[in-house]
Design a protein around this motif. Structure first.
Motif, PDB file in Angstrom:
ATOM      1  N   PHE A  15      42.556  39.140  26.857  1.00 34.86           N
ATOM      2  CA  PHE A  15      42.018  40.334  26.301  1.00 34.86           C
ATOM      3  C   PHE A  15      41.796  40.882  27.587  1.00 34.86           C
ATOM      4  O   PHE A  15      41.140  40.100  28.387  1.00 34.86           O
ATOM      5  N   ASP A  16      41.339  42.271  27.186  1.00 37.38           N
ATOM      6  CA  ASP A  16      40.735  42.861  28.813  1.00 37.38           C
ATOM      7  C   ASP A  16      39.584  43.564  27.743  1.00 37.38           C
ATOM      8  O   ASP A  16      39.599  43.959  26.768  1.00 37.38           O
ATOM      9  N   SER A  17      38.832  44.340  28.735  1.00 33.66           N
ATOM     10  CA  SER A  17      37.021  44.239  28.623  1.00 33.66           C
ATOM     11  C   SER A  17      36.228  45.032  29.175  1.00 33.66           C
ATOM     12  O   SER A  17      36.222  44.458  30.796  1.00 33.66           O
ATOM     13  N   ASP A  18      35.438  45.977  29.034  1.00 34.66           N
ATOM     14  CA  ASP A  18      34.596  46.729  30.395  1.00 34.66           C
ATOM     15  C   ASP A  18      33.624  46.221  29.896  1.00 34.66           C
ATOM     16  O   ASP A  18      32.584  46.194  30.379  1.00 34.66           O
ATOM     17  N   THR A  19      33.019  45.225  28.459  1.00 31.60           N
ATOM     18  CA  THR A  19      31.637  44.423  29.051  1.00 31.60           C
ATOM     19  C   THR A  19      31.746  43.738  28.393  1.00 31.60           C
ATOM     20  O   THR A  19      32.007  43.106  27.897  1.00 31.60           O
ATOM     21  N   ILE A  20      31.331  42.355  29.342  1.00 35.57           N
ATOM     22  CA  ILE A  20      30.952  41.046  29.215  1.00 35.57           C
ATOM     23  C   ILE A  20      29.140  40.466  29.473  1.00 35.57           C
ATOM     24  O   ILE A  20      29.108  40.871  30.870  1.00 35.57           O
ATOM     25  N   VAL A  21      28.780  40.322  28.624  1.00 33.01           N
ATOM     26  CA  VAL A  21      27.104  40.211  28.512  1.00 33.01           C
ATOM     27  C   VAL A  21      26.979  38.693  28.549  1.00 33.01           C
ATOM     28  O   VAL A  21      27.552  37.725  27.765  1.00 33.01           O
ATOM     29  N   TRP A  22      26.427  37.928  29.628  1.00 38.17           N
ATOM     30  CA  TRP A  22      26.311  36.781  29.940  1.00 38.17           C
ATOM     31  C   TRP A  22      24.974  35.720  29.004  1.00 38.17           C
ATOM     32  O   TRP A  22      23.905  36.664  29.837  1.00 38.17           O
ATOM     33  N   THR A  23      25.284  35.280  28.517  1.00 36.37           N
ATOM     34  CA  THR A  23      23.746  35.319  27.898  1.00 36.37           C
ATOM     35  C   THR A  23      23.583  33.702  27.390  1.00 36.37           C
ATOM     36  O   THR A  23      23.109  33.342  26.847  1.00 36.37           O
ATOM     37  N   ALA A  24      24.233  32.873  28.398  1.00 33.96           N
ATOM     38  CA  ALA A  24      24.660  31.216  28.055  1.00 33.96           C
ATOM     39  C   ALA A  24      23.677  30.477  28.401  1.00 33.96           C
ATOM     40  O   ALA A  24      24.101  29.384  29.989  1.00 33.96           O
ATOM     41  N   GLY A  25      22.790  30.498  27.803  1.00 34.21           N
ATOM     42  CA  GLY A  25      20.929  29.802  28.825  1.00 34.21           C
ATOM     43  C   GLY A  25      20.983  29.861  29.950  1.00 34.21           C
ATOM     44  O   GLY A  25      20.804  31.574  31.077  1.00 34.21           O
ATOM     45  N   PRO A  84      35.781  32.806  37.642  1.00 34.37           N
ATOM     46  CA  PRO A  84      36.460  33.643  38.834  1.00 34.37           C
ATOM     47  C   PRO A  84      35.962  35.235  37.762  1.00 34.37           C
ATOM     48  O   PRO A  84      36.014  35.503  36.437  1.00 34.37           O
ATOM     49  N   GLY A  85      35.225  36.108  38.614  1.00 31.16           N
ATOM     50  CA  GLY A  85      34.831  37.085  37.679  1.00 31.16           C
ATOM     51  C   GLY A  85      33.428  37.249  37.727  1.00 31.16           C
ATOM     52  O   GLY A  85      33.725  38.536  37.385  1.00 31.16           O
ATOM     53  N   LEU A  86      33.123  36.487  36.874  1.00 30.71           N
ATOM     54  CA  LEU A  86      31.863  36.269  36.617  1.00 30.71           C
ATOM     55  C   LEU A  86      31.287  37.320  37.621  1.00 30.71           C
ATOM     56  O   LEU A  86      29.980  38.345  36.351  1.00 30.71           O
ATOM     57  N   ALA A  87      31.006  36.734  38.523  1.00 28.74           N
ATOM     58  CA  ALA A  87      29.403  37.612  39.442  1.00 28.74           C
ATOM     59  C   ALA A  87      29.735  38.575  39.859  1.00 28.74           C
ATOM     60  O   ALA A  87      28.475  39.293  39.607  1.00 28.74           O
ATOM     61  N   GLU A 141      36.688  31.365  30.584  1.00 31.88           N
ATOM     62  CA  GLU A 141      37.190  30.246  31.961  1.00 31.88           C
ATOM     63  C   GLU A 141      37.696  31.579  32.684  1.00 31.88           C
ATOM     64  O   GLU A 141      37.475  31.049  34.243  1.00 31.88           O
ATOM     65  N   SER A 142      37.551  32.946  32.849  1.00 33.24           N
ATOM     66  CA  SER A 142      37.820  33.813  33.753  1.00 33.24           C
ATOM     67  C   SER A 142      37.302  34.660  33.175  1.00 33.24           C
ATOM     68  O   SER A 142      37.723  35.473  31.970  1.00 33.24           O
ATOM     69  N   CYS A 143      37.408  35.599  33.948  1.00 33.49           N
ATOM     70  CA  CYS A 143      37.032  37.463  33.609  1.00 33.49           C
ATOM     71  C   CYS A 143      37.249  38.475  34.918  1.00 33.49           C
ATOM     72  O   CYS A 143      36.457  39.843  35.326  1.00 33.49           O
ATOM     73  N   VAL A 144      37.750  38.150  35.731  1.00 31.24           N
ATOM     74  CA  VAL A 144      38.828  38.765  37.113  1.00 31.24           C
ATOM     75  C   VAL A 144      38.958  40.421  36.386  1.00 31.24           C
ATOM     76  O   VAL A 144      40.028  40.455  35.512  1.00 31.24           O
TER      77      VAL A 144
END
Length: 459
Positions: A262-272, A127-130, A247-250
């Motif tokens: 916790f809250d973050s404005d920067t979520i970088v996805w490099t998981a494969g 949830p929230g990743l896209a 598990e979630s980053c909505v």
């Protein structure tokens, strides 16, 4: 060569994908084919090839982003380059469906097919990743991430809201492979350097988090170097969350399988990565991971006049010593497969035997930021400055064309002589905003209207 038997005129070789494999295969064919022996066409959504191992340095500002890409039309002068997306492959009729950047889609015929579509980020239904996730596979993403990180430093230094500052200075990277570790290491190093221009901020204000579902990172360099990398990054204040899942980053609210949210404005996805999904819309034989099944000569299993290599190809690893093992999807194999692939296609055209691909993996090198690295090559383990130098030297040697090698070398030399540039050009995402506001009636400098606010959010 049953598929082109009886054809009048030179056969048409169609290369689907203009990445490392596609570009180098076309280059090899240009050099080996006699004049008029065949026609070559390369199709890719981008008009350039990106050398992905240099993306972390481009993001950190050590390299000019334009110097880590190679214009296809400049180097493939004897090939027809089409900027468009292949949406389907029908090898039975020898056609592909092409969706160009402008105009109507059309079908394009061929005699010989080379599948070099590469891979895309392998995401999960989190949830929230896209909505908030940032990828790291293309030069556009590297530039955007650099601007994004520097924008967050600007925001944090300009606000009096402690929650906004804490959120802006929290950077999360998901995935402990090469892409995640190198991007995190380079960008954290850049941000620490940039803080000298932000007297309102201190290194303690920033929070960098690496999330990895497995119990180790950088498996390619071996367990010992992986442990060293964890220790090295931890000394720099980076949090390493092993055996932990996102598990979630909505709306940027990060929930991990362990620890407090916790809250973050920067979520970088490099998981494969995973094979390009276009392959699912084809009649090519695929394995259980969506890759094209190939024989050791890189011919597509059971098909005439069809070849594949790189991340989207399942090619048997003849050095593994046991059946069923395929070559890993990495740059080292892609470089060597592309060079052999062009030789095999020409040999097939001339009625000669194709050569099986056989290359023993020599090891891996990784950068952890300026003057920091790890390497495990030929059984030798190296860390620190020497490993960082080995990383640069190896990838410099594999960078396509002398022109780009020279430009990269100049960038590195200038970086030694002058201070880093830490300016952000993030507002280039909205280049027409000031002109549009000036052109509309009203008082100059008025607050943005709801449509303008919506464009800012979506830009």
């Amino acid at each position: 060569m049953n598929g082109i038997a009886g054809r009048v005129g030179p056969p048409h070789i169609l290369i689907v994908g203009g990445g490392y494999v596609g570009m180098y295969t076309a280059l090899g064919l240009q050099r080996r084919l006699r004049k008029g022996q065949a026609r070559i066409t390369v199709i890719d959504p981008r008009s350039y090839m990106t050398y992905q191992p240099f993306l972390p340095e481009a993001a950190a500002g050590s390299l000019e982003p334009r110097h880590v890409v190679v214009p296809l039309r400049k180097v493939l002068k004897r090939s027809n380059v089409i900027t468009g997306e292949v949406t389907g492959i029908d090898h039975a009729s020898r056609t592909v469906n092409v969706n160009p950047e402008a105009g109507e889609p059309y079908a394009l015929g061929y005699d010989i097919l080379v599948v070099a579509l590469g891979s895309i980020s392998r995401t999960l239904p989190i949830p929230g990743l896209a909505e908030v996730g940032i990828g790291f596979k293309q030069v556009e993403e590297a530039i955007a991430l650099r601007n994004h990180v520097l924008d967050k430093l600007d925001i944090a230094a300009s606000t009096t809201d402690e929650a906004v500052r804490r959120r802006a200075l929290t950077f999360v990277f998901v995935g402990g492979g090469f892409a995640g570790v190198e991007a995190l290491g380079e960008l954290e190093n850049m941000a620490q350097y940039a803080l000298r221009y932000y007297p309102q901020l201190s290194p303690r204000d920033m929070r960098w988090v690496l999330v990895e579902a497995a119990g180790h990172i950088l498996p390619e360099v071996g367990p010992e170097m992986g442990v060293y990398t964890v220790q090295e990054l931890s000394k720099r204040g980076i949090e390493i969350r092993l055996e932990t899942r996102l598990e979630s980053c909505v709306d940027g609210h990060v929930v991990l399988s362990k620890g407090r949210p916790f809250d973050s404005d920067t979520i970088v996805w490099t998981a494969g990565v995973k094979a390009n999904p276009v392959l699912a819309n084809s009649d090519l034989p695929l394995d259980d991971r969506g890759r094209v099944r190939c024989v050791p000569e890189m011919r597509i299993d059971g098909l005439e006049d069809a070849w594949a290599a790189g991340d989207n190809a399942a090619i048997p690893d003849l050095t593994a010593g046991r059946p069923g093992v395929m070559t890993a999807p990495n740059a080292q194999h892609a470089v060597r497969q592309a060079k052999l692939l062009s030789k095999n296609i020409v040999a097939s055209l001339e009625g000669k035997m194709a050569e099986p691909y056989k290359h023993k993996y020599i090891g891996s090198v990784a950068s952890l930021g300026l003057y920091k690295g790890v390497a495990h090559t030929y059984g030798v383990k190296v860390r620190g400055v020497l490993a960082w130098f080995m990383h640069r030297t190896y990838h410099m040697s594999k960078m396509p064309t002398f022109n780009r090698k020279a430009r990269v070398l100049v960038d590195w030399t200038m970086a030694l002589l002058f201070k880093r540039e830490v300016v952000t050009l993030g507002r280039m995402r909205m280049p027409r905003e000031e002109f549009r506001r000036a052109a509309q009636p009203g008082v100059p400098g008025r607050p943005a209207s709801p449509p303008e606010q919506q464009e800012r959010r979506t830009a």
